[in-house]
Design a protein around this motif. Structure first.
Motif, PDB file in Angstrom:
ATOM      1  N   TYR A 153       0.851  -1.204   0.082  1.00  0.00           N
ATOM      2  CA  TYR A 153       0.033  -0.061   0.030  1.00  0.00           C
ATOM      3  C   TYR A 153       0.882   1.215   0.074  1.00  0.00           C
ATOM      4  O   TYR A 153       1.836   1.122   0.491  1.00  0.00           O
ATOM      5  N   HIS A 154       0.429   2.128  -0.589  1.00  0.00           N
ATOM      6  CA  HIS A 154       1.149   3.435  -0.866  1.00  0.00           C
ATOM      7  C   HIS A 154       0.936   4.517   0.355  1.00  0.00           C
ATOM      8  O   HIS A 154       1.410   5.463   0.346  1.00  0.00           O
ATOM      9  N   TRP A 155       0.197   4.105   1.134  1.00  0.00           N
ATOM     10  CA  TRP A 155      -0.126   5.074   2.399  1.00  0.00           C
ATOM     11  C   TRP A 155       0.509   4.487   3.641  1.00  0.00           C
ATOM     12  O   TRP A 155       0.729   3.563   3.975  1.00  0.00           O
ATOM     13  N   PRO A 156       0.556   5.759   4.603  1.00  0.00           N
ATOM     14  CA  PRO A 156       1.240   5.538   6.018  1.00  0.00           C
ATOM     15  C   PRO A 156       0.415   4.795   6.786  1.00  0.00           C
ATOM     16  O   PRO A 156      -0.908   5.019   6.565  1.00  0.00           O
ATOM     17  N   LEU A 157       0.704   4.194   7.818  1.00  0.00           N
ATOM     18  CA  LEU A 157      -0.199   3.698   8.982  1.00  0.00           C
ATOM     19  C   LEU A 157      -0.444   4.478  10.101  1.00  0.00           C
ATOM     20  O   LEU A 157       0.347   5.532  10.175  1.00  0.00           O
ATOM     21  N   TYR A 158      -1.392   4.145  10.794  1.00  0.00           N
ATOM     22  CA  TYR A 158      -1.705   4.881  11.882  1.00  0.00           C
ATOM     23  C   TYR A 158      -2.266   3.850  13.307  1.00  0.00           C
ATOM     24  O   TYR A 158      -2.869   3.064  12.925  1.00  0.00           O
ATOM     25  N   GLY A 159      -1.875   4.432  14.415  1.00  0.00           N
ATOM     26  CA  GLY A 159      -2.493   3.649  15.689  1.00  0.00           C
ATOM     27  C   GLY A 159      -3.963   3.894  15.788  1.00  0.00           C
ATOM     28  O   GLY A 159      -4.304   5.171  15.345  1.00  0.00           O
ATOM     29  N   MET A 160      -4.639   3.042  16.342  1.00  0.00           N
ATOM     30  CA  MET A 160      -5.998   3.207  16.543  1.00  0.00           C
ATOM     31  C   MET A 160      -6.261   3.760  17.991  1.00  0.00           C
ATOM     32  O   MET A 160      -7.426   4.272  18.110  1.00  0.00           O
ATOM     33  N   GLY A 161      -5.285   3.429  18.939  1.00  0.00           N
ATOM     34  CA  GLY A 161      -5.464   3.853  20.450  1.00  0.00           C
ATOM     35  C   GLY A 161      -6.660   3.292  20.961  1.00  0.00           C
ATOM     36  O   GLY A 161      -7.291   3.989  21.615  1.00  0.00           O
ATOM     37  N   LEU A 162      -6.906   2.078  20.751  1.00  0.00           N
ATOM     38  CA  LEU A 162      -8.019   1.336  21.362  1.00  0.00           C
ATOM     39  C   LEU A 162      -8.047   1.416  23.017  1.00  0.00           C
ATOM     40  O   LEU A 162      -6.913   1.152  23.497  1.00  0.00           O
ATOM     41  N   PRO A 163      -9.170   1.476  23.425  1.00  0.00           N
ATOM     42  CA  PRO A 163      -9.194   1.492  25.117  1.00  0.00           C
ATOM     43  C   PRO A 163      -9.204   0.208  25.435  1.00  0.00           C
ATOM     44  O   PRO A 163      -9.158  -1.070  24.841  1.00  0.00           O
ATOM     45  N   ASP A 164      -8.775   0.034  27.044  1.00  0.00           N
ATOM     46  CA  ASP A 164      -8.174  -1.238  27.310  1.00  0.00           C
ATOM     47  C   ASP A 164      -9.439  -2.535  27.151  1.00  0.00           C
ATOM     48  O   ASP A 164      -9.354  -3.451  26.961  1.00  0.00           O
ATOM     49  N   ASP A 165     -10.810  -2.027  27.391  1.00  0.00           N
ATOM     50  CA  ASP A 165     -11.867  -2.998  27.398  1.00  0.00           C
ATOM     51  C   ASP A 165     -11.963  -3.611  25.911  1.00  0.00           C
ATOM     52  O   ASP A 165     -12.074  -4.755  25.807  1.00  0.00           O
ATOM     53  N   VAL A 166     -11.625  -2.744  24.932  1.00  0.00           N
ATOM     54  CA  VAL A 166     -11.755  -3.337  23.617  1.00  0.00           C
ATOM     55  C   VAL A 166     -10.527  -4.175  23.339  1.00  0.00           C
ATOM     56  O   VAL A 166     -10.661  -5.100  22.778  1.00  0.00           O
ATOM     57  N   LEU A 167      -9.270  -3.612  23.854  1.00  0.00           N
ATOM     58  CA  LEU A 167      -8.014  -4.342  23.717  1.00  0.00           C
ATOM     59  C   LEU A 167      -8.327  -5.843  24.291  1.00  0.00           C
ATOM     60  O   LEU A 167      -7.807  -6.831  23.530  1.00  0.00           O
ATOM     61  N   LYS A 168      -8.942  -5.985  25.482  1.00  0.00           N
ATOM     62  CA  LYS A 168      -9.032  -7.313  26.053  1.00  0.00           C
ATOM     63  C   LYS A 168      -9.943  -8.201  25.307  1.00  0.00           C
ATOM     64  O   LYS A 168      -9.781  -9.255  25.324  1.00  0.00           O
ATOM     65  N   LYS A 169     -11.099  -7.435  24.696  1.00  0.00           N
ATOM     66  CA  LYS A 169     -11.944  -8.476  23.887  1.00  0.00           C
ATOM     67  C   LYS A 169     -11.026  -8.958  22.777  1.00  0.00           C
ATOM     68  O   LYS A 169     -11.381  -9.972  22.209  1.00  0.00           O
TER      69      LYS A 169
END
Ligand SMILES: [Zn+2]
Length: 415
Positions: free
Chosen positions: A380-396
């Motif tokens: 892909y020609h685009w740069p990447l970004y972090g989503m900064g997901l909250p803890d409860d979402v990460l756990k799931k």
């Protein structure tokens, strides 16, 4: 050391503008830079898109995460090891990366290439770690286009289950049905060749298999439910593969690697998704884990609707980090609602770099970073970004969604 996210058990490298000691771009954890050669001197009016390797100049936060913030399960992993020592190495990488356990898809081959011995061989070495690997078998779809298909497939499934297989997959329907083979010209190999890359697949004679909702598969899906085995099924492919391969194609380089617009006789993207959902509707006791966000990474509202209508439908995140992190806010919104149905997965041979990259995308708010040369063809020609997901979402995502899929499948088992 504690950083501003309060994550003190991991390695972070935080660079502020004032503290930046390295030249722009050098600090980023990216794949190897292309060798210095004539390409570096090519001017824009001659440069090819496939050779474009921009480097970020921004003096912004750069995170390196070694371990997932919470214990993780990889719900989409094709095993690579051929020896016990290699499995031991894989487990060491898992330990370092905070991967509690992983699904293990065995390299049994699909359609006419199915080999029962490949499951047996993989089972032998991976079952040494019963708490670390959920070993999946495939489906013996040989003879899918001949009369009498069915009973032998079920008998082989039962044999693998008896031996210890707990799930089925990864299965594919990219347009010629499960067990089918797509004909037509070979795909573009991409800028990086490697295992599993498009270049590895020479042109083949087409074979027509069965789409997910075909009645010929009814007994197989019911048997998976009876045995409590979730089914990891990859249906369709990224949307760009179906679009004209020209300057308007937003995901052009990968779309071209995986192109389907020039393959004769295949079912289209929309119809494939419909067939998948119809199968999930008809087989409510069968748990389907759609590979790669069901290839609806570009249309998450549609995936939401499918989740709403089908409690037995999950979709793993594997190999769709690059596709979704370019729309980090929309993806985060989707995940806040549906993380309990979206298990974490990779689809790429284990390495610390792989895990760190996926954690960076899920956990951090890093912006504008590149990883174009990682693995085989993330062009892909685009740069990447972090989503900064909250803890409860990460756990799931990391763990609970996979466990819920496994539990749901188990709860439907008979006998
Ligand atoms: Zn897949």
């Amino acid at each position: 050391m504690k950083n501003r996210f309060g994550m003190n058990r991991r390695d972070w490298m935080m660079l502020s503008g004032a503290g930046l000691a390295m030249p722009p771009g050098a600090a980023q954890a990216q794949g190897a830079a292309p060798p210095a050669n004539d390409l570096d001197a090519v001017l824009p009016d001659q440069l090819l898109l496939k050779d474009y390797r921009p480097k970020s100049i921004y003096k912004i936060q750069v995170s390196e995460i070694k371990k997932a913030k919470y214990p993780a399960i990889d719900c989409h992993h094709h095993v690579q090891s051929k020896t016990q020592e290699q499995v031991d190495e894989e487990v060491k990488i898992m330990d370092a990366a905070g991967l509690e356990s992983s699904v293990a898809f065995c390299p049994v081959g699909e359609g006419p290439n199915y080999r029962a011995s490949a499951f047996d061989d993989a089972y032998k070495i991976y079952s040494k770690y019963p708490k670390r690997f959920y070993i999946y078998c495939g489906l013996d779809m040989r003879g899918v286009d001949q009369a009498g298909f069915g009973p032998a497939t079920i008998a082989e499934l039962e044999r693998c289950h008896k031996m210890g297989a707990v799930g089925v997959g990864e299965l594919h329907d990219k347009g010629m049905g499960i067990g089918g083979v797509i004909g037509g010209p070979a795909n573009w190999p991409g800028t990086r060749k490697g295992p599993g890359g498009a270049s590895a697949r020479p042109p083949q004679s087409p074979i027509q298999g069965f789409h997910p909702d075909a009645p010929q598969l009814d007994a197989i899906w019911e048997k998976c439910a009876d045995l409590g085995m979730p089914v990891n099924l990859h249906v369709s492919d990224p949307y760009w593969s179906y679009l004209p391969q020209n300057r308007f194609n937003d995901g052009l380089m990968n779309g071209f690697s995986w192109r389907l617009d020039n393959k004769p006789g295949i079912m289209g993207h929309n119809e494939l998704i419909e067939s998948y959902e119809a199968a999930a509707k008809r087989h409510r006791r069968t748990v389907f884990i759609a590979s790669h966000l069901a290839n609806l990474d570009y249309d998450l509202p549609r995936l939401s609707q499918i989740f709403e209508r089908n409690p037995n439908f999950y979709a793993d995140f594997s190999a769709r980090f690059h596709e979704t992190c370019t729309v980090p806010r929309a993806t985060a919104q989707f995940l806040k609602k549906w993380a309990h149905r979206v298990p974490y997965g990779t689809d790429i041979p284990f390495s610390q770099h792989l895990f760190s990259l996926t954690y960076r995308i899920l956990e951090t708010t890093d912006e504008h970073f590149y990883d174009q040369d990682f693995y085989f063809n993330f062009n892909y020609h685009w740069p990447l970004y972090g989503m900064g997901l909250p803890d409860d979402v990460l756990k799931k995502i990391y763990r609970e969604s996979a466990l819920s899929a496994f539990r749901l499948a188990q709860s439907k088992a008979k006998g």
